[in-house]
Every structure is written in C-alpha cells, then in structure tokens.
Design a protein around this motif. Structure first.
Motif, PDB file in Angstrom:
ATOM      1  N   GLU A 120      51.681  26.231  30.111  1.00  0.00           N
ATOM      2  CA  GLU A 120      50.555  26.544  29.984  1.00  0.00           C
ATOM      3  C   GLU A 120      49.539  25.881  30.997  1.00  0.00           C
ATOM      4  OE1 GLU A 120      49.187  24.383  26.653  1.00  0.00           O
ATOM      5  OE2 GLU A 120      47.481  25.991  26.132  1.00  0.00           O
ATOM      6  N   ALA A 121      48.637  27.132  31.464  1.00  0.00           N
ATOM      7  CA  ALA A 121      47.595  26.953  32.388  1.00  0.00           C
ATOM      8  C   ALA A 121      46.273  27.723  32.085  1.00  0.00           C
ATOM      9  CB  ALA A 121      47.657  27.845  34.119  1.00  0.00           C
ATOM     10  N   ALA A 122      45.072  26.771  31.519  1.00  0.00           N
ATOM     11  CA  ALA A 122      44.007  27.392  31.100  1.00  0.00           C
ATOM     12  C   ALA A 122      42.925  27.222  32.221  1.00  0.00           C
ATOM     13  CB  ALA A 122      43.397  27.291  30.017  1.00  0.00           C
ATOM     14  N   GLY A 123      42.017  28.242  32.391  1.00  0.00           N
ATOM     15  CA  GLY A 123      40.996  28.199  33.371  1.00  0.00           C
ATOM     16  C   GLY A 123      41.433  28.532  34.520  1.00  0.00           C
ATOM     17  N   LEU A 124      42.173  29.285  34.823  1.00  0.00           N
ATOM     18  CA  LEU A 124      42.677  29.759  35.725  1.00  0.00           C
ATOM     19  C   LEU A 124      41.678  30.738  36.296  1.00  0.00           C
ATOM     20  CD1 LEU A 124      45.041  29.176  38.409  1.00  0.00           C
ATOM     21  CD2 LEU A 124      46.324  31.469  36.903  1.00  0.00           C
ATOM     22  N   SER A 125      41.697  30.451  37.613  1.00  0.00           N
ATOM     23  CA  SER A 125      40.524  31.460  38.719  1.00  0.00           C
ATOM     24  C   SER A 125      41.342  32.896  38.704  1.00  0.00           C
ATOM     25  CB  SER A 125      39.735  31.246  39.817  1.00  0.00           C
ATOM     26  OG  SER A 125      41.079  31.601  40.625  1.00  0.00           O
ATOM     27  N   THR A 126      40.395  34.161  38.522  1.00  0.00           N
ATOM     28  CA  THR A 126      40.876  35.429  38.590  1.00  0.00           C
ATOM     29  C   THR A 126      42.262  35.239  40.018  1.00  0.00           C
ATOM     30  OG1 THR A 126      39.432  36.696  37.675  1.00  0.00           O
ATOM     31  CG2 THR A 126      39.851  37.715  38.787  1.00  0.00           C
ATOM     32  N   PRO A 127      40.901  34.898  41.383  1.00  0.00           N
ATOM     33  CA  PRO A 127      42.112  33.996  42.543  1.00  0.00           C
ATOM     34  C   PRO A 127      42.972  33.998  42.586  1.00  0.00           C
ATOM     35  CG  PRO A 127      39.577  34.191  42.951  1.00  0.00           C
ATOM     36  CD  PRO A 127      39.226  34.187  41.376  1.00  0.00           C
ATOM     37  N   GLY A 128      43.222  33.182  41.664  1.00  0.00           N
ATOM     38  CA  GLY A 128      44.392  31.851  41.159  1.00  0.00           C
ATOM     39  C   GLY A 128      45.919  32.736  40.819  1.00  0.00           C
ATOM     40  N   LEU A 129      44.959  33.705  39.881  1.00  0.00           N
ATOM     41  CA  LEU A 129      45.556  34.740  39.285  1.00  0.00           C
ATOM     42  C   LEU A 129      46.544  36.061  40.165  1.00  0.00           C
ATOM     43  CD1 LEU A 129      46.857  35.904  36.609  1.00  0.00           C
ATOM     44  CD2 LEU A 129      44.759  36.968  36.051  1.00  0.00           C
ATOM     45  N   ARG A 130      45.784  36.524  41.008  1.00  0.00           N
ATOM     46  CA  ARG A 130      46.498  37.478  41.584  1.00  0.00           C
ATOM     47  C   ARG A 130      47.469  36.757  42.841  1.00  0.00           C
ATOM     48  NH1 ARG A 130      48.615  40.460  44.229  1.00  0.00           N
ATOM     49  NH2 ARG A 130      47.919  41.896  45.986  1.00  0.00           N
TER      50      ARG A 130
END
Length: 430
Positions: free
Chosen positions: A316-326
């Motif tokens: 479970e990952a909350a607070g992931l940045s947009t670049p991290g998601l990419r």
C-alpha cells in the motif's frame, strides 16, 4: 484563439489553496491546477473563500501558491527524492516471504512543513482582498472543482451579479446515481451542488460524452434543459509522455499497479480476493496499491492488514509522486482499474499514454477514453480477473502482447492544448 475574444475570467482557487495539506495530488487536483495555471497565466483573477466570504485576490499570489504546492508534491521528475517510491522498490525486492503489507508506505511531511502549510492556509482564510462586486462586467466565473457550490451562502453573490457568467467543471454524477459508494453526506451534497449549477451556470464543462449525457438529463429534471455543455477530454501530465525505461532495480519483479483513492467504488476488494487466491496457489505476483485511504473502506484496510496470504504480496503506497507512479508504470505487467463507475478514469489514460497495458472494467467511459486498447472485464467477474492476472504474469504472455499490439494500433489522444482551447472557445461563445 485570440486572447482578445476571451471574456475576463475569474478562477476559483478555494480548493486549490487547501491542497498543501495533502501529500500528493489526485486526478481532480491535477485538472484544477492545470486550469488555474492556464487561466491565471493569461490574466485571470483568482477568487477564494475566506473568513470574510468570497474575495478576489492577486494573480501573483495564486500562481506562487501553485508553484509552492507542486514543489511540495515533488512533480519535478526526480524519483530519487521520492521516499515513497524508494520504499515501494524496497518492498517489491524484499526477500521472498517477507511480510511487506504490515508497514503502510506513506509520505509524512515534517512538522516544519505542516506548520508552514497551515500558516499559508490561514493567510488565505484571512485574506481581505476585494469583494465580488469588483469583478469586471460580463466576466466568466470558473469553478474547476464544484468546491463549495453546495453552500447557499457561498453562491449567494452570483444572484447579485447576473452579468457574471458562472461555469463549472462537472466530473460526474456518481454520488447521485450510485450513492451506495459514497458517504451519506456526499450523496446529499452532490445533488445540491449540481442543482445550484443548474440554477446559476451559464455553461458546464465535462470530460466525457457519457457525463455530458447524464448531466443534460439531470439539468432537464431541474428546469435547465437548455444549459450549454462542453466536452473537453482531460489531458495527461507530460510526465507520462516522457520515454521511460523499466526500473532497473525492479528487473525480474512481476508486479501490477492499481491507482485510485481506496474507497468502495474502486473495487479494491475484488483484487485483494484475487491476490489471496493466487497466494494460496503459490504463484502470486506483487500488487502496488497507489492512493490514499478514502471512505467506507474498512473491509479493504482490514484485509490488507490482517490477511496473512496478502502480507508478502501487496504494497500500500500513499503519497506517491506523479514521477514515481510513471516509473512504476514503466515496469508493471499492467495497470488494473476494476472500478464500478468513473467520470473519466485518468489513470487509464495515463497508463496508455505511458505505454503500460491496462486491464479495466468494461465501462462505457473507459471505452471512450481507451478505445479498443485495454483488456476489458466485468467488475464482478472475479474468475475473469483471476485468469487475466495469471495470464499477464506469464514471462512471455500472449495476452499481454495482444494488448500491447492493440495499443500500437489505437491512437491515444493526449492534447493539452486542445483541452484548453476547447474550453476557451466555449467560454468565448457564452
């Protein structure tokens, strides 16, 4: 279009300036910030709810707030600075059998940052500004999030300025149509805010034809069948268009990503049951659950925390940045979207633009967004989802290859300029 043909625009930044209290953006945040930056950089005047009621502010002050919050969200593309992304990588590469689900991976801003964000919010709340009576004659008032439009005291000023043309972005009417997936208060407030939109608005912007059809029916039920509706497909952040190699640190790790607030409409429970079954068979890939905890999610949270079969396989990952998601999308076997309902489904568009396969619920709006590219399943077809996950997990998955082939044939439209120009043309014609 020429800027001279555009009427003066007043952009509501009330919701925007509260986002510094969140560690990462959701879909509506991204759209709100993109619209605000577009309008404000072209001379729009910001309006915000304060302790003194709706007040006009300085454009410079609002643009500085946008920059500050986006900096806090780490939208600069450097995943090395994203502690949540690094923690996800560590969890996915942990030794076999390690219990990774017990620790919730969440970004927690430091005490100093929290204090600074609260001070900024206080400054906005106490901003004297100028009253709405000083809005230029014939201006457009644009509310990009419907925030506070359910409050009679907030929209009262519109009655005293009939020359002002209110326009709102309507993302969906799901709390009206599917109230079982929302807090009781939201199921009450959403119809109210949309009735206020029907009462005051000179026009409405939506992101999908399906939402346009539904809103027009709602407007007709509330005496505004003639209200103009503009369909403007949501743009995807340039972060997802950037060519990105699969993360080297995750080479050889089979994992899937599901992205969205943890709430019942997103149907996380189906995936957790699929993963429980896969774990019982001894062949479970990893699942990264990206998104903050929302509402009515006790079953999902308890299952992630207490189910031994999930402990070594679900992160479970909350607070992931947009670049991290990419970056995660670049190496994922697929993005999973088993939702019961959506107004657009921005993660589907983001994944397809990024080149990541998508397995999604067979919703009309997803077909509008992704065409024939995704692999579609019914959101209640648990065995179908189980088989799809197994198929995509195969080292040389033919099913995954077929999806990638369809993606190569289907042109995924992502034109931010078209999005903005469509809205601006609509506003100029009101």
């Amino acid at each position: 279009m020429s800027r001279a043909s555009m009427p003066p625009v007043v952009y509501d930044v009330t919701r925007l300036v509260t986002r510094g209290l969140n560690t990462s953006p959701n879909g509506i945040d991204r759209v709100d910030f993109a619209l605000a930056r577009r309008f404000l950089s072209r001379g729009a005047v910001p309006l915000s709810c304060t302790a003194f009621g709706p007040r006009l502010a300085e454009t410079r002050k609002a643009l500085e707030a946008i920059d500050e919050i986006e900096s806090f969200w780490r939208e600069d593309g450097d995943v090395a600075r994203d502690a949540v992304y690094q923690a996800v990588v560590a969890a996915l590469t942990a030794p076999k059998g390690a219990r990774i689900a017990r620790a919730r991976l969440e970004r927690k801003p430091g005490t100093e940052r929290i204090a600074r964000n609260w001070r900024a919010l206080r400054d906005w709340a106490l901003h004297l500004g100028r009253p709405p009576s000083e809005i230029p004659q014939g201006a457009v008032y644009f509310n990009g999030t419907q925030f506070l439009l359910d409050r009679p005291w907030y929209v009262r000023w519109l009655g005293s300025r009939p020359d002002v043309k209110p326009v709102s972005f309507v993302y969906d009417l799901l709390p009206v149509d599917q109230p079982q997936f929302f807090r009781p208060v939201e199921a009450m407030l959403h119809p109210r805010r949309n009735r206020n939109i029907c009462r005051f608005a000179a026009g409405v912007v939506v992101s999908a034809r399906e939402v346009a059809t539904r809103f027009k029916a709602f407007a007709a039920e509330n005496g505004r069948a003639e209200i103009p509706v503009c369909v403007a497909r949501l743009p995807v952040s340039p972060v997802f268009e950037a060519a990105t190699e699969p993360p080297r640190e995750l080479a050889g790790v089979d994992y899937f990503v599901v992205c969205g607030t943890i709430e019942p409409r997103k149907n996380h429970l189906l995936l957790l049951n699929v993963w429980r079954e896969l774990a019982s068979r001894g062949r479970a890939p990893k699942l990264v659950v990206v998104g903050k905890r929302g509402w009515l999610n006790e079953n999902v949270v308890d299952m992630m925390a207490r189910c031994p079969a999930l402990a070594a396989n679900v992160v479970e990952a909350a607070g992931l940045s947009t670049p991290g998601l990419r970056q995660l999308m670049a190496g994922a076997r697929a993005l999973l979207m088993p939702s019961f309902g959506e107004g657009f489904g921005l993660p589907v568009a983001e994944a397809l633009v990024a080149g990541a396969p998508v397995i999604a619920s067979d919703l009309d709006v997803f077909r509008e967004v992704g065409g024939a590219a995704p692999d579609y399943l019914h959101p209640l077809d648990g065995l179908g989802w189980l088989q799809a996950i197994r198929d995509y997990s195969e080292p040389e998955s033919r099913r995954r290859a077929a999806t990638l082939a369809r993606m190569a044939e289907v042109k995924i439209v992502n034109a931010p300029d078209v999005f903005f120009e469509t809205i601006e043309t609509f506003l100029a014609a009101l």
